[in-house]
Scaffold this motif. Structure first.
Motif, mmCIF file in Angstrom:
data_model
loop_
_atom_site.group_PDB
_atom_site.id
_atom_site.type_symbol
_atom_site.label_atom_id
_atom_site.label_comp_id
_atom_site.label_asym_id
_atom_site.label_seq_id
_atom_site.Cartn_x
_atom_site.Cartn_y
_atom_site.Cartn_z
ATOM 1 N N ILE A 47 0.846 -1.194 0.000
ATOM 2 C CA ILE A 47 0.000 0.000 0.000
ATOM 3 C C ILE A 47 0.880 1.241 0.000
ATOM 4 N N ILE A 48 0.467 2.256 -0.755
ATOM 5 C CA ILE A 48 1.108 3.572 -0.699
ATOM 6 C C ILE A 48 0.074 4.576 -0.221
ATOM 7 N N ILE A 49 0.416 5.295 0.844
ATOM 8 C CA ILE A 49 -0.429 6.390 1.314
ATOM 9 C C ILE A 49 0.360 7.683 1.153
ATOM 10 N N SER A 50 -0.343 8.742 0.861
ATOM 11 C CA SER A 50 0.347 10.027 0.703
ATOM 12 C C SER A 50 -0.652 11.164 0.693
ATOM 13 N N GLU A 51 -0.275 12.247 1.354
ATOM 14 C CA GLU A 51 -1.038 13.492 1.226
ATOM 15 C C GLU A 51 -0.184 14.406 0.361
ATOM 16 N N TRP A 52 -0.390 14.314 -0.952
ATOM 17 C CA TRP A 52 0.489 14.951 -1.921
ATOM 18 C C TRP A 52 -0.113 16.212 -2.547
ATOM 19 N N MET A 53 -1.356 16.561 -2.222
ATOM 20 C CA MET A 53 -2.059 17.627 -2.919
ATOM 21 C C MET A 53 -1.497 19.018 -2.602
ATOM 22 N N GLY A 54 -1.469 19.862 -3.625
ATOM 23 C CA GLY A 54 -1.087 21.264 -3.454
ATOM 24 C C GLY A 54 -2.242 22.154 -3.869
ATOM 25 N N TYR A 55 -2.016 23.453 -3.868
ATOM 26 C CA TYR A 55 -3.050 24.367 -4.328
ATOM 27 C C TYR A 55 -3.493 23.982 -5.740
ATOM 28 N N PHE A 56 -4.797 24.058 -5.982
ATOM 29 C CA PHE A 56 -5.363 23.695 -7.277
ATOM 30 C C PHE A 56 -4.934 22.281 -7.656
ATOM 31 N N LEU A 57 -4.738 21.452 -6.653
ATOM 32 C CA LEU A 57 -4.377 20.038 -6.704
ATOM 33 C C LEU A 57 -2.922 19.767 -7.097
ATOM 34 N N LEU A 58 -2.465 20.303 -8.237
ATOM 35 C CA LEU A 58 -1.196 19.857 -8.803
ATOM 36 C C LEU A 58 -0.011 20.776 -8.517
ATOM 37 N N TYR A 59 -0.242 21.902 -7.830
ATOM 38 C CA TYR A 59 0.866 22.768 -7.456
ATOM 39 C C TYR A 59 1.831 21.995 -6.554
ATOM 40 N N GLU A 60 3.117 22.149 -6.760
ATOM 41 C CA GLU A 60 4.230 21.496 -6.061
ATOM 42 C C GLU A 60 4.661 20.179 -6.702
ATOM 43 N N SER A 61 3.826 19.618 -7.572
ATOM 44 C CA SER A 61 4.200 18.414 -8.332
ATOM 45 C C SER A 61 4.618 17.234 -7.458
ATOM 46 N N MET A 62 4.074 17.131 -6.271
ATOM 47 C CA MET A 62 4.432 16.000 -5.412
ATOM 48 C C MET A 62 3.831 14.690 -5.900
ATOM 49 N N LEU A 63 2.761 14.784 -6.691
ATOM 50 C CA LEU A 63 2.161 13.568 -7.226
ATOM 51 C C LEU A 63 3.170 12.794 -8.072
ATOM 52 N N ASP A 64 4.091 13.497 -8.723
ATOM 53 C CA ASP A 64 5.109 12.821 -9.531
ATOM 54 C C ASP A 64 5.918 11.835 -8.683
ATOM 55 N N SER A 65 6.225 12.222 -7.453
ATOM 56 C CA SER A 65 6.993 11.342 -6.570
ATOM 57 C C SER A 65 6.175 10.122 -6.165
ATOM 58 N N VAL A 66 4.877 10.319 -5.961
ATOM 59 C CA VAL A 66 3.997 9.191 -5.630
ATOM 60 C C VAL A 66 3.959 8.204 -6.799
ATOM 61 N N LEU A 67 3.868 8.732 -8.015
ATOM 62 C CA LEU A 67 3.833 7.860 -9.196
ATOM 63 C C LEU A 67 5.150 7.118 -9.371
ATOM 64 N N TYR A 68 6.253 7.782 -9.045
ATOM 65 C CA TYR A 68 7.563 7.113 -9.102
ATOM 66 C C TYR A 68 7.596 5.946 -8.122
ATOM 67 N N ALA A 69 7.136 6.203 -6.892
ATOM 68 C CA ALA A 69 7.108 5.146 -5.874
ATOM 69 C C ALA A 69 6.180 4.011 -6.291
ATOM 70 N N ARG A 70 5.036 4.369 -6.889
ATOM 71 C CA ARG A 70 4.088 3.353 -7.365
ATOM 72 C C ARG A 70 4.750 2.421 -8.376
ATOM 73 N N ASP A 71 5.426 3.005 -9.353
ATOM 74 C CA ASP A 71 6.030 2.202 -10.417
ATOM 75 C C ASP A 71 7.223 1.387 -9.929
ATOM 76 N N LYS A 72 7.908 1.861 -8.886
ATOM 77 C CA LYS A 72 9.113 1.178 -8.410
ATOM 78 C C LYS A 72 8.817 0.109 -7.374
ATOM 79 N N TRP A 73 7.874 0.365 -6.451
ATOM 80 C CA TRP A 73 7.720 -0.526 -5.300
ATOM 81 C C TRP A 73 6.349 -1.199 -5.139
ATOM 82 N N LEU A 74 5.291 -0.614 -5.679
ATOM 83 C CA LEU A 74 3.960 -1.159 -5.407
ATOM 84 C C LEU A 74 3.739 -2.470 -6.153
ATOM 85 N N VAL A 75 3.292 -3.507 -5.422
ATOM 86 C CA VAL A 75 3.019 -4.797 -6.055
ATOM 87 C C VAL A 75 1.839 -4.636 -7.028
ATOM 88 N N PRO A 76 1.736 -5.516 -8.024
ATOM 89 C CA PRO A 76 0.663 -5.386 -9.034
ATOM 90 C C PRO A 76 -0.737 -5.315 -8.443
#
Length: 539
Positions: free
Chosen positions: A333-362
């Motif tokens: 499981i990956i949990i994260s509070e990644w949201m910024g202003y207008f959702l995508l400000y700060e681009s933290m979602l990119d890091s969540v997607l990186y973690a998803r592709d590298k470590w999350l089981v299918p």
């Protein structure tokens, strides 16, 4: 040297002068007095050896194996024994373990005997005695092992632990060097910002450049990130997020309401901050939680986890998600509070997607896993007056150039529900489970149906967060102006000129939202309303 302490043994009689090998008191600066009788010994090593050989009181066994003491624990126990067990028989390791609540307090970090060699014995990692002494000690260890082939190899284990402690000391020295360098960078940053504030010199491009040490090593994006992560090092921003009850309770509820999904699972918390989500996951039954954060708050998170007795189930790692090595190859499981202003400000979602592709089981899950971005027409006389029309007449002077600058930047405001002029329109949806970073930029047409007649002066953007499963779909929370306010508020895009609208009118438009090429953590938004296009930034 190694960690040291004391174990069970027969009672020591203070009159039993033959129990120890007495030495001349004036023999050496490293003379040590017996904890229990006050008898003098030439060195800590000689004393501990005598305790073990003559009385079965094995300091190594207790310190390294029975109680697993670190240096501070060792110091506390030695001082505790000196204060409580002088003229008494030595306690067993079981007795000391039962008395832990007494000797674990910091009061016992203060030496009972000034310049006590027993305290320096571990601290100096063997430097209390010269290399010849240490060679003799190692030889004695080897001899002891050779003479006890049928033993339990505890002395062999001690040798291994001794070598590990030496290696740990070297690693600690290297870490100290890195921490000193980081401290210097922080000092440079503070000095730089003080100069900016005091002199008003804002012509220097990007303050984070003050952190540069070797411009041949780092890319400019890393300078930008230094400033970004720096903002999350202070407790104020974490207090604001934790006190946002909509945000924090929503995560708590979605985790606790899905406990069956967390039980015995390996969980990764991306951008863990204070570790609040990690602790929620652990309380929900996770087998182990790994929290990652690049900012200095990670060190406080380590303390918080330990303070709440969860350090056996939560591991906090300081570093970039893209650079950290997890102790496990996969997570459930990956949990994260990644949201910024207008959702995508700060681009933290990119890091969540990186973690998803590298470590999350299918078959793994993300919390949250869906979100949407919506636009809505609004009008607020006070906001328009203070942000737009104010610059047309400032004490009788025109300042139109500043008005243009204000109009080019989105304003983050908590809007009054009464300011809403239209029904909302969803312009973008994201499935966190399969979206790619390149698809986070988006374009969309939109139509806003006016729900009341009046003046229309701005468009506001907000987002909704969902946790969808095959058997149910839950709205975690909404940042709509019609809902309970959150620290994200709403992004307000003021129109160059207000327009009159009537109930039932349809406002047609287009939005183009993408990352700023010069600063990927900020956003550039193009809005077209009634064929007139305006450009905005959120930075």
């Amino acid at each position: 040297m190694a960690t040291c302490k004391t174990q069970a043994a027969p009672i020591l009689d203070e009159s039993d002068d033959d129990s120890f090998e007495e030495l001349d008191v004036d023999n050496t600066d490293d003379q040590v007095t017996c904890i229990f009788t006050g008898e003098p010994f030439s060195s800590p090593l000689a004393y501990y050896t005598a305790l073990k050989n003559n009385h079965g009181f094995d300091i190594w066994q207790i310190a390294l194996c029975d109680l697993s003491l670190d240096f501070f624990g060792y110091v506390k126990v030695i001082n505790f024994l000196r204060k409580k067990y002088f003229k008494k028989s030595p306690p067993s390791s079981e007795e000391l373990s039962a008395q832990k609540s007494e000797w674990v307090i910091d009061d016992y970090l203060k030496p009972v005997i000034e310049n006590d060699p027993l305290l320096r014995f571990m601290l100096d990692d063997g430097s209390d005695f010269d290399s010849e002494d240490e060679t003799d000690f190692t030889s004695n260890l080897n001899a002891t092992i050779s003479n006890n082939p049928d033993g339990d190899n505890k002395m062999s284990e001690i040798q291994i632990l001794h070598e590990k402690l030496k290696k740990s000391e070297k690693e600690r020295e290297n870490l100290s060097i890195k921490l000193t360098a980081a401290s210097n960078q922080i000092s440079q940053m503070k000095s730089f910002m003080q100069d900016i504030i005091l002199t008003g010199d804002v012509g220097i491009y990007r303050p984070v450049a003050a952190c540069r040490q070797d411009t041949s090593v780092y890319e400019e994006e890393e300078y930008e990130d230094a400033g970004y992560f720096g903002t999350y090092s202070h407790h104020d921003i974490h207090a604001e997020m934790l006190q946002d009850t909509v945000r924090t309770n929503s995560y708590k509820d979605v985790i606790f309401n899905n406990k069956e999904r967390f039980v015995d699972k390996i969980v990764l918390d991306v951008g863990c901050g204070t570790g609040i989500l990690s602790m929620f996951a652990a309380k929900a039954g996770a087998k182990h939680v790994y929290g990652i954060d690049m900012s200095e708050i990670a060190f406080q998170a380590m303390d918080i986890v330990k303070e709440n007795n969860l350090d056996d189930r939560i591991t906090i790692l300081k570093g970039r998600v893209e650079e950290v090595d997890l102790p496990v190859s996969n997570v459930d499981i990956i949990i994260s509070e990644w949201m910024g202003y207008f959702l995508l400000y700060e681009s933290m979602l990119d890091s969540v997607l990186y973690a998803r592709d590298k470590w999350l089981v299918p078959t793994g899950e993300l919390f949250p896993n869906h979100c949407s971005i919506s636009l809505i027409a609004i009008h607020d006389d006070k906001l328009v007056s203070s942000n737009v029309t104010f610059w047309k007449d400032v004490y009788g002077f025109k300042m139109s150039c500043l008005r243009k600058q204000v109009l080019s930047e989105a304003t983050i405001q908590a809007l009054n529900p009464s300011s809403v002029m239209s029904e909302p329109c969803v312009v973008h949806r994201i499935n966190v489970g399969n979206v790619q970073s390149k698809n986070l930029n988006y374009k969309s047409d939109f139509s806003l149906k006016i729900i009341k007649s009046g003046s229309f002066s701005a468009i506001a953007g907000y987002f909704d967060i969902f946790q969808n499963h095959s058997d149910k779909s839950d709205l975690m929370f909404s940042t709509s102006p019609c809902c309970t306010p959150t620290h994200w508020k709403q992004a307000v895009f003021f129109l160059d000129e207000s327009m009159n609208v009537s109930e039932g009118d349809i406002i047609h438009g287009k939005i183009d939202c993408h990352k700023n090429v010069k600063d990927p953590r900020s956003l550039v938004i193009s809005l077209t309303v009634n064929d007139k296009t305006q450009l905005y930034k959120i930075e």
